[in-house]
Enzyme design. Sequence first.
Site, PDB file in Angstrom:
ATOM      1  CE  LYS A 112      -4.463  -1.761   1.609  1.00 51.52           C
ATOM      2  NZ  LYS A 112      -5.473  -1.482   2.428  1.00 51.52           N
ATOM      3  CE  LYS A 195      -8.224 -12.080  -3.588  1.00 56.03           C
ATOM      4  NZ  LYS A 195      -7.980 -11.889  -2.263  1.00 56.03           N
ATOM      5  CE  LYS A 198     -12.732  -4.523  -1.660  1.00 58.77           C
ATOM      6  NZ  LYS A 198     -13.468  -4.036  -0.271  1.00 58.77           N
TER       7      LYS A 198
END
Length: 342
Positions: A112, A195, A198
């Site tokens: 992040k 995977k 979102k």
Amino acid sequence: MKPIVLSGAQPTGQLTLGNYLGALQQWIAMQANHDCLFCVVDLHALTVRQDPVLFRERILDLAALYLACGIDPEQSVIFIQSHVPAHAELAWLLSTFTMMGELDRMTQFKDKARSHAHNVNAGLFTYPVLMAADILLYGTHKVPVGEDQKQHLELARDVATRFNGIHGPVLVVPEPLVTGGGAARIKDLQEPLKKMSKSAESDLAKVMILDEPDVILKKFKKAVTDSLGVVRNDEVNQPGVVNLLNIWRSAQGVSMEVALDHFSHNQYGKLKVETAEAVIALLEPVRTRFRQLRSEQTELEGVLARGGELAMERAEAMMKRVLTVLGLPLNPRRFSSDKVHS
Ligand code: TRP
């Protein structure tokens, strides 16, 4: 006494079919024989800048989605993290039992910090301490989390163990329960080695729980497969086909054998369309309930207020013990004897 289970998701962006099959369905199933708490972790979401008006809507959306998926407020505690001030309070206390070096090793922080280089705030760094507080505040035994959160859970265990080593056995050391394995490992429709996430850039890559049927059909029709032209369970050479098979069988609740039997003499076209139809049938009732719940905002807020009260009562009991063993004087207004917390 049933084992205590707590999990949560951030109210950022919509949830995907992968979240539904991989996590939410497991949460729903656990309700019957566990004492479950499900939390909308809005405080965690503040580590990224939020527009206040949209943010409030997204928090309610996620709570409504939990309910629409089948979280039953009669069975489980469903609540908003910021409704229970003890989360932030315990996070501070636990931060004094967490080492800089431990936080510095967190791979999600490193990722992040790279992807949000313009806003590497201290909250992003201490995020796992808040997550530890969420869990430890309720004496949680089991925490269903995705693979990506296992390191954070390890940290929560280490912090609890350290605290108990110094102050006695106050905190329950939680066990991870990794969700999203096996058939529930739903992949990206465009890049089936990844995977389904979102945060994927392409809309075609992911099916959202609240997608309209025609959108779902379009996404499956455009799903990436291969040019081999046979339906087989060959993950190495046909990851796209295997993903569709997995989605179809998870949506139907049947085995891979049944799926292969059903599709092995067919073209990819039929596999795509029937997978879309199975997913539409699975998600349609969720979308309908979501709309209904969202159109009755006062009732939704009522459910969350009640959940918040139940959570707060339990959290206060833990805070009383934690403050006491740390030697902090109890605020008599907060912990007066006419209140139920003990
Ligand atoms: N960090 C988790 C995620 O991003 C969300 C979360 C916050 C959580 N607190 C939690 C998950 C407590 C389980 C238990 O997915």
